[in-house]
Design an enzyme around this catalytic site. Structure first.
Site, mmCIF file in Angstrom:
data_model
loop_
_atom_site.group_PDB
_atom_site.id
_atom_site.type_symbol
_atom_site.label_atom_id
_atom_site.label_comp_id
_atom_site.label_asym_id
_atom_site.label_seq_id
_atom_site.Cartn_x
_atom_site.Cartn_y
_atom_site.Cartn_z
ATOM 1 N N LYS A 25 0.835 -1.202 0.000
ATOM 2 C CA LYS A 25 0.000 0.000 0.000
ATOM 3 C C LYS A 25 0.866 1.247 0.000
ATOM 4 O O LYS A 25 0.688 2.151 -0.818
ATOM 5 C CB LYS A 25 -0.901 -0.019 1.230
ATOM 6 C CG LYS A 25 -1.837 1.158 1.288
ATOM 7 C CD LYS A 25 -2.686 1.108 2.545
ATOM 8 C CE LYS A 25 -3.645 -0.064 2.495
ATOM 9 N NZ LYS A 25 -4.245 -0.381 3.778
ATOM 10 N N ARG A 96 -2.981 3.354 8.641
ATOM 11 C CA ARG A 96 -3.398 2.074 8.034
ATOM 12 C C ARG A 96 -2.239 1.105 7.932
ATOM 13 O O ARG A 96 -1.102 1.512 7.715
ATOM 14 C CB ARG A 96 -3.895 2.300 6.597
ATOM 15 C CG ARG A 96 -5.126 3.139 6.475
ATOM 16 C CD ARG A 96 -5.375 3.386 4.987
ATOM 17 N NE ARG A 96 -6.258 4.501 4.768
ATOM 18 C CZ ARG A 96 -7.566 4.388 4.573
ATOM 19 N NH1 ARG A 96 -8.135 3.214 4.558
ATOM 20 N NH2 ARG A 96 -8.306 5.458 4.386
ATOM 21 N N GLY A 105 -8.370 -6.585 4.846
ATOM 22 C CA GLY A 105 -9.181 -6.664 6.056
ATOM 23 C C GLY A 105 -8.552 -7.444 7.200
ATOM 24 O O GLY A 105 -9.179 -7.659 8.222
ATOM 25 N N MET A 107 -5.670 -6.740 8.892
ATOM 26 C CA MET A 107 -5.022 -5.970 9.949
ATOM 27 C C MET A 107 -5.807 -4.687 10.175
ATOM 28 O O MET A 107 -6.825 -4.458 9.562
ATOM 29 C CB MET A 107 -3.584 -5.715 9.565
ATOM 30 C CG MET A 107 -2.762 -6.990 9.662
ATOM 31 S SD MET A 107 -1.089 -6.739 9.167
ATOM 32 C CE MET A 107 -1.275 -6.259 7.485
ATOM 33 N N ARG A 340 -3.926 -0.884 -5.813
ATOM 34 C CA ARG A 340 -3.222 -2.162 -5.680
ATOM 35 C C ARG A 340 -3.693 -3.093 -6.781
ATOM 36 O O ARG A 340 -4.720 -2.841 -7.420
ATOM 37 C CB ARG A 340 -3.477 -2.781 -4.306
ATOM 38 C CG ARG A 340 -4.931 -3.070 -4.061
ATOM 39 C CD ARG A 340 -5.194 -3.587 -2.663
ATOM 40 N NE ARG A 340 -6.619 -3.754 -2.456
ATOM 41 C CZ ARG A 340 -7.192 -3.922 -1.282
ATOM 42 N NH1 ARG A 340 -6.463 -3.924 -0.193
ATOM 43 N NH2 ARG A 340 -8.482 -4.079 -1.182
ATOM 44 N N HIS A 456 -16.950 -7.436 2.587
ATOM 45 C CA HIS A 456 -15.875 -8.334 3.007
ATOM 46 C C HIS A 456 -16.074 -9.730 2.423
ATOM 47 O O HIS A 456 -15.157 -10.336 1.880
ATOM 48 C CB HIS A 456 -15.848 -8.389 4.541
ATOM 49 C CG HIS A 456 -14.867 -9.369 5.081
ATOM 50 N ND1 HIS A 456 -15.205 -10.669 5.380
ATOM 51 C CD2 HIS A 456 -13.549 -9.245 5.353
ATOM 52 C CE1 HIS A 456 -14.138 -11.299 5.828
ATOM 53 N NE2 HIS A 456 -13.118 -10.459 5.823
ATOM 54 N N GLU A 754 10.083 -44.737 -4.258
ATOM 55 C CA GLU A 754 9.196 -44.355 -3.150
ATOM 56 C C GLU A 754 9.856 -44.511 -1.797
ATOM 57 O O GLU A 754 9.217 -44.291 -0.770
ATOM 58 C CB GLU A 754 7.949 -45.259 -3.153
ATOM 59 C CG GLU A 754 7.108 -45.132 -4.395
ATOM 60 C CD GLU A 754 6.042 -46.211 -4.446
ATOM 61 O OE1 GLU A 754 4.892 -45.907 -4.098
ATOM 62 O OE2 GLU A 754 6.354 -47.353 -4.853
ATOM 63 N N SER A 773 9.735 -43.379 -11.747
ATOM 64 C CA SER A 773 8.599 -42.496 -11.477
ATOM 65 C C SER A 773 8.567 -42.282 -9.966
ATOM 66 O O SER A 773 8.444 -43.245 -9.206
ATOM 67 C CB SER A 773 7.306 -43.131 -11.967
ATOM 68 O OG SER A 773 6.230 -42.274 -11.639
ATOM 69 N N CYS A 841 4.598 -39.130 -9.917
ATOM 70 C CA CYS A 841 3.174 -39.450 -9.973
ATOM 71 C C CYS A 841 2.483 -39.353 -8.611
ATOM 72 O O CYS A 841 1.342 -39.766 -8.470
ATOM 73 C CB CYS A 841 2.949 -40.819 -10.602
ATOM 74 S SG CYS A 841 3.692 -42.145 -9.646
ATOM 75 N N TYR A 861 8.464 -35.260 -16.807
ATOM 76 C CA TYR A 861 7.020 -34.990 -16.764
ATOM 77 C C TYR A 861 6.501 -35.074 -15.333
ATOM 78 O O TYR A 861 7.165 -35.628 -14.460
ATOM 79 C CB TYR A 861 6.243 -35.972 -17.656
ATOM 80 C CG TYR A 861 6.226 -37.389 -17.142
ATOM 81 C CD1 TYR A 861 5.269 -37.800 -16.219
ATOM 82 C CD2 TYR A 861 7.172 -38.312 -17.567
ATOM 83 C CE1 TYR A 861 5.261 -39.084 -15.721
ATOM 84 C CE2 TYR A 861 7.177 -39.614 -17.078
ATOM 85 C CZ TYR A 861 6.224 -39.993 -16.152
ATOM 86 O OH TYR A 861 6.221 -41.267 -15.643
HETATM 87 C C1 PEP Z 1 3.113 -42.598 -4.337
HETATM 88 O O1 PEP Z 1 3.490 -43.264 -3.383
HETATM 89 O O2 PEP Z 1 3.424 -41.417 -4.518
HETATM 90 C C2 PEP Z 1 2.214 -43.190 -5.318
HETATM 91 C C3 PEP Z 1 1.913 -42.551 -6.427
HETATM 92 O O3 PEP Z 1 1.673 -44.385 -4.980
HETATM 93 P P1 PEP Z 1 0.366 -44.530 -4.061
HETATM 94 O O4 PEP Z 1 -0.152 -43.178 -3.797
HETATM 95 O O5 PEP Z 1 -0.569 -45.385 -4.835
HETATM 96 O O6 PEP Z 1 0.960 -45.212 -2.881
HETATM 97 MG MG MG Z 2 3.119 -45.362 -3.392
#
Ligand code: PEP
Ligand code: MG
Length: 884
Positions: A25, A96, A105, A107, A340, A456, A754, A773, A841, A861
Site C-alpha cells: 500500500k 493504516r 481486512g 489488519m 493495488r 468483506h 518411493e 517415477s 506421480c 514430466y
Molecule cells: C506414491 O506413493 O506417490 C504413489 C503414487 O503411490 P500410491 O499413492 O498409490 O501409494
Molecule cells: Mg506409493
C-alpha cells in the site's frame, strides 16, 4: 541520514520498487504521488516494515522511529497547512496497515486520528461542520478503542442501536449533531469503563499508540491465519501509512468508493466498482449501507467520475496490472487513497491475462506469470445442470462466480468442524468479518444477507476463488436460534442449500451439477502454456472415463495406472478373494485365470483412449488383506450365523477369518506390499502382465496402434528386487507373444522411487530401469517417518499452527528433505543411464509450487489427477518462464 537505516519515508521519497520496505500500500501510494497530476494524493508518510520488526522484537517503538515520525509529521503539517492538535483547524490523519502483499481486512486501521475534546470542539464550531465533527469523533473513539485498546466493537454498536431506537430512527444518518455529541460522551464513558483510563487527549500520543497497535495487528489471530492460508512468511512485518484524511462525508458533493480498472467479477474491459454519496470509505466496504454501482457516480458527480475513469485506466497501464483503487471525493475534488493489484476470481484473472496480451500491455510470459495456477481448478468446477429447472428461493448479488451446494452452517467454527468430517458446507451469515476466514476456507460457498460486491464476504470469496452470493436481503437469519427464514421457508443448520455466484440464485433444490469445459480465454492460456513449458503433463487414471477426462484436459498420457482399482468392482472382488484364500498355487492360478479376462478388458478400454501415447501401468501395490473383509465384521457374521443355525459353524467364514488374521500386519504401509507381493506371489504379477501385453496386442491388431507401454514395479528397495521383477515381466510377455503368435508388443520396464534407500542406490537401479517415477506420497511418508493418515488426522494440524511446517508435506513437496532425496536420485540415476526417463506421480504432481521444483530438478514430466492437468500445464509453463 549517513547510510544508517531509515524507518520513516515521506510519500515523495518512496516508489513502487520499495514494496518490501514500505508495504504494497505504502509503495503504491508513494508511486501515485510521484506520478503527479491529474492524480491527487493526500500527503503523508510511511513507517517501514523494518520498524515493525524492531517493534515486535522489543515490544516498544525504537526511539529513532519516534524521532523520525516527529520529523515526518512536521513535514506533513507543512504540506497540509494544518497542524495535528490545532484547536481551530486540526489536521486529521488515517493510520493504516500495509504488508508487502495485500491482506485485505486482516489488519487494523484507525481513521480520523487527531480528534480530541478540544479539536473536535474547534472543528464543530466551523461553519457547517458541527455534525461532521461529532460523527468523526465518535468514529475515531470507536476505532481507537477497538484497535488500540481491544474494546469489544459491539459495545459501541449497541450504544448506537440504543440511541437510534430511543430516537425512533433506523439509519445512522438520521442522528443529529446533538445526538452524536451525546454519543461521543457515551463512547468516552465506555472507553474509560473498559480500559480504566480516560481517552488520551494528546494527538501525538494517540498517533504513536495507533502505529504500535497496527504493528501488533500483524500478530493478530486473523492475520496469522491468513498468512498460513496464503503462505506469507511471518517475518515480513507490516508497514504503516499515515495520511492526511480527506472526507467523503461532507454532503452531496462528496462521496467514497472503490473502483476496478476492469470488471471486478468477469474481468471484461471497462471500469467497475461501488460508490456511496456522502460517505466514508469504511461505509462502502463494511456493508452497513448498500453501495451503488459505480456507474451511478457518472450522474451524481460527473467530473470526478470522468477523472476517476481516466486515472484508473492510467494506473493500470503504469502498474501493468488490473487495479483496485480506493478514492474519496471531497466537495467535488477527487483524491486517490490507494491503488493495488486487483484480487480477481480465477476466470476473470484468465480473461484479463488474455485481454492484456491482446491489447499489447503485457507479453504472454508476463501475463502467464501473474496467474495463480493453484486457483485455476475453480474454472473447471461444475455449474448447475442447464437442463434442470431451478426454482430460486431468492436471488442475491452475484459476488463470486461458480456454484456450490452443501449443508447450511451459520458459524465459522461449525464450518471448520463439519468440513473436517468430510461434509460439504455453505457458510451463511448476515455479513462476514475477518475472523471468518477459516470458515471461508472450509466452506464450499458463502451466502450473506447484507452487503454488496465490495463487502468483506465478496472480496475474500473472490480472493479465494469460492462461490459467493451476497446481500440476499430476503434471508432473515437468526444466529442465536441458528435458523433462517426465506419467503416462508424455515431452514436450519444441516439443511441443503445451493448457490450460484454467477447469477445470485439461491435454491434449496438438490440441483444436479455438470462439469465445466475451459472457456475460450482459458483455452488460450493453456495453448500458450503448452508452447512455453518443458515438463510433460500426464494424468493418474485407472478407468477409461478418467482417461477420457484426462485427454480432454490435455494430458499427454497416463503417468500412473493403479491396477489395484481394477480388482475392486463388485464382480471382481469375489474372484480376488478366492485368489487370496487359495490354499495352493494351483488354486491361486485358477482364481487368477478368472480375473485375467476382466483385467484385459479394462486395459483395452484404457488403451483405446490412449493409443499412441505413453501409459505407465503399475503392478499391484497394496497388501492383500485390503481386499478381504474386516476381521470384526467376520466375527460378527460368524456369531450371527451360529445363532441362526443353532450351533452349525460356517466353515467358509472361519477359513476367511483365519486368512484375514494370517495376513493382518501391524504396519501395512511398511508391510507385505509392492514388489514384496510380487516376490511372494509371482503369479499375481504374471497375470497382470499377461493382461497388459495381450490387451496391447489386441489394440494393435484392432486399432492399428497400441500405447507406448511402460510397466512399473512399486516400492523397490533393492536392485535385486527390481531385477527379479523385471525378469518376470519380460519372461511373461515373451510367453504371451508366443501364445498369440504375434510380434511382441514393445514395452519398457521401470520402477517407482518411493523409498529413501531407492534414492540412494538410484545408480544401481537405473541399470535395470528404463524409467523412474517418483512416488512422492510414499517417499514423503518414508522420508519423514509420517504415516499420512495418522499425520493428517492428528499432529499435522499442530505442526501447521506452530509453523513447524508452512504447508502439509503431503500437499507440497518438502524440498529440504524429500526434494533432496529426489535430486540425489535424479543425479545418480542419470549418471548411470543418461537416457533414463524421469517422472513423478505422487499428489505433488498437481501442486504448482512442487511443479516448479520438479522443473528445476530436471524431470521429464509430472502426472496428476485429471482435474489438475490444466493447472499443471500452466504451472509447468510458469516454472519454465521463471527459470528462463
Ligand atoms: C506414491 O506413493 O506417490 C504413489 C503414487 O503411490 P500410491 O499413492 O498409490 O501409494
Ligand atoms: Mg506409493
Amino acid at each position: 541520514m549517513s547510510g544508517a537505516e531509515r524507518y520513516v519515508y515521506g510519500f515523495a521519497e518512496g516508489g513502487m520498487e520499495m514494496r518490501d520496505l514500505l508495504g504494497g500500500k505504502g509503495a503504491n501510494i508513494a508511486e501515485m504521488a510521484r506520478l503527479g497530476p491529474p492524480i491527487r494524493v493526500p500527503a503523508g508518510f510511511i513507517v517501514t516494515t523494518q520498524a515493525c520488526i524492531a517493534y515486535l522484537d522489543r515490544g516498544e517503538l525504537l526511539p529513532r522511529v519516534e524521532e523520525e515520525i516527529d520529523q515526518a509529521l512536521a513535514a506533513l503539517e507543512g504540506e497540509a497547512g494544518k497542524r495535528l492538535g490545532d484547536p481551530t483547524d486540526p489536521l486529521l490523519v488515517s493510520v493504516r496497515s500495509g504488508a508487502r502483499e495485500s491482506m485485505p481486512g486482516m489488519m487494523d486501521t484507525v481513521l480520523n486520528l487527531g480528534l480530541c475534546d478540544e479539536t473536535a470542539g474547534g472543528l464543530a464550531a466551523r461553519p457547517g461542520a458541527e455534525r461532521f465533527a461529532w460523527d468523526s469523533y465518535r468514529r475515531y473513539i470507536q476505532m481507537f478503542g477497538d484497535v488500540v485498546c481491544g474494546i469489544d466493537h459491539d459495545l459501541f454498536e449497541r450504544a448506537i442501536r440504543d440511541l437510534k431506537s430511543e430516537r425512533g430512527v433506523t439509519l445512522d444518518t438520521e442522528l443529529g449533531s446533538e445526538d452524536l455529541r451525546g454519543l461521543v460522551a457515551e463512547f468516552k464513558r465506555i472507553f474509560a469503563e473498559q480500559t480504566g483510563e480516560v481517552l488520551p487527549q494528546e494527538p501525538r500520543v494517540q498517533l504513536l499508540r495507533a502505529v504500535a497497535a497496527v504493528f501488533d495487528s500483524w500478530n493478530g489471530d486473523r492475520a496469522i491465519e491468513y498468512r498460513r492460508l496464503h503462505g506469507i512468511p511471518d517475518d515480513w512485518g507490516t508497514a504503516v501509512t499515515v495520511q492526511q484524511m480527506v472526507f467523503g462525508n461532507r454532503g452531496q458533493s462528496s462521496g467514497s468508493g472503490v473502483a476496478f480498472s476492469r470488471d471486478q467479477i468477469t474481468g471484461a474491459p471497462g471500469v467497475s466498482g461501488d460508490f456511496l454519496v456522502d460517505a466514508q470509505g469504511e461505509d462502502v466496504v463494511s456493508g452497513t449501507r448498500d453501495p451503488e454501482d459505480l456507474a451511478e457516480m457518472a450522474g451524481v458527480l460527473p467530473e470526478a467520475y470522468d477523472r476517476l475513469v481516466e486515472i484508473t485506466t492510467m494506473l493500470e497501464r503504469h502498474f501493468r496490472d488490473m487495479q483496485d483503487v480506493e478514492f474519496t471525493v471531497e466537495e467535488g475534488t477527487l483524491y486517490m487513497l490507494q491503488a493495488r493489484s486487483a484480487k480477481r476470481p480465477p476466470h476473470a484473472a484468465v480473461r484479463v491475462a488474455v485481454d492484456m496480451v491482446g491489447e499489447g500491455l503485457l507479453e504472454r510470459e508476463e501475463a502467464l506469470a501473474k496467474l495463480d495456477a493453484s486457483r485455476l481448478d475453480a474454472l473447471l468446477h461444475p455449474s448447475f445442470d442447464p437442463e434442470y429447472v431451478v426454482e430460486p428461493v431468492t436471488v442475491g448479488v452475484p459476488a463470486s462466480p461458480g456454484v456450490a451446494k452443501g449443508t447450511i452452517v451459520f458459524a465459522t467454527e461449525k464450518a471448520v468442524d463439519r468440513a473436517a468430517q468430510g461434509e460439504e458446507v455453505i457458510l451463511v451469515r448476515p455479513m462476514t468479518e475477518a475472523a471468518d476466514v477459516a470458515g471461508f476456507n472450509a466452506a464450499k460457498g458463502i451466502l450473506t444477507s447484507e452487503g454488496g460486491k465490495a463487502s468483506h464476504a465478496a472480496l475474500v470469496a473472490r480472493g479465494m476463488g469460492k462461490p459467493c452470493v451476497c446481500g440476499a436481503s430476503a434471508l432473515d437469519i437468526d444466529l442465536e436460534k441458528m435458523v433462517m427464514q426465506v419467503n416462508g421457508k424455515v431452514l436450519g443448520e444441516g439443511d441443503l442449500i445451493a448457490i450460484d455466484g454467477s447469477s445470485g440464485v439461491v435454491t434449496t433444490q438438490d440441483v444436479p451439477l455438470v462439469d465445466a469445459e475451459p472457456d475460450e480465454y482459458f483455452e488460450k492460456v493453456l495453448e500458450w502454456s503448452d508452447e512455453l513449458r518443458r515438463l510433460g503433463v500426464r494424468a493418474n487414471a485407472d478407468r477409461p472415463v478418467d482417461a477420457e477426462k484426462a485427454r480432454r484436459f490435455g494430458a499427454e498420457g497416463i503417468g500412473l495406472c493403479r491396477t489395484e482399482h481394477m480388482f475392486l468392482g463388485a464382480d471382481r472382488l469375489a474372484k480376488m478373494r478366492a485368489m487370496i484364500m487359495a490354499e495352493s498355487e494351483a488354486d491361486r492360478r485358477a482364481a487368477l485365470a478368472a480375473l485375467e479376462p476382466l483385467q484385459r478388458a479394462d486395459f483395452e478400454g484404457l488403451f483405446a483412449v490412449m493409443a499412441g501415447r505413453p501409459v505407465t501401468i503399475r503392478l499391484l501395490d497394496p497388501p492383500l488383506h485390503e481386499f478381504l473383509p474386516h476381521a470384526e465384521d467376520l466375527v460378527l457374521e460368524i456369531e450371527r450365523r451360529l445363532a441362526v443355525s443353532g450351533g452349525e459353524p460356517s466353515v467358509d467364514l472361519e477359513r476367511q477369518l483365519h486368512r484375514v488374521r494370517e495376513l493382518e500386519e501391524a504396519n501395512p504401509m511398511l508391510g507385505t506390499r509392492g514388489c514384496r507381493l510380487g516376490l511372494l506371489f509371482p503369479e499375481i504379477y504374471e497375470v497382470q502382465v499377461r493382461a497388459i501385453v495381450s490387451a496391447a496386442a489386441v489394440m494393435r491388431r484392432r486399432e492399428g496402434d497400441a500405447p507406448e507401454l511402460e510397466i512399473m514395479i512399486p516400492l523397490v528397495d533393492f536392485a535385486e528386487e527390481l531385477r527379479a521383477m523385471r525378469d518376470l515381466v519380460e519372461r511373461t510377455a515373451a510367453q504371451v507373444a508366443e501364445e498369440l503368435a504375434t510380434n511382441p508388443v514393445p514395452f519398457t520396464v521401470g520402477t517407482m522411487i518411493e523409498l529413501p534407500r531407492a534414492c540412494l542406490i538410484a545408480d544401481r537401479l537405473a541399470r535395470d530401469a528404463a524409467f523412474f517415477s517418483f512416488g512422492t506420497n510414499d517417499l514423503t511418508q518414508t522420508a519423514l517417518g509420517f504415516s499420512r493418515d495418522d499425520a493428517e488426522g492428528r499432529f499435522l494440524t499442530e505442526y501447521l499452527q506452530r509453523r513447524i511446517v508452512d504447508r502439509s508435506p503431503f500437499e507440497t513437496i518438502d524440498r529440504e528433505g524429500v526434494g533432496e532425496l529426489l535430486t540425489t536420485a535424479v543425479e545418480r540415476g542419470r549418471r548411470s543411464r543418461p537416457e533414463l526417463g524421469l517422472g513423478i506421480c505422487g499428489e505433488h504432481g498437481g501442486d504448482p509450487d512442487s511443479i516448479a521444483f520438479f522443473h528445476e530438478a530436471g524431470l521429464d514430466y509430472v502426472s496428476c489427477s485429471p482435474f489438475r492437468v490444466p493447472i499443471a500445464r500452466v504451472a509447468a509453463a510458469q516454472a519454465a518462464i521463471a527459470t528462463s
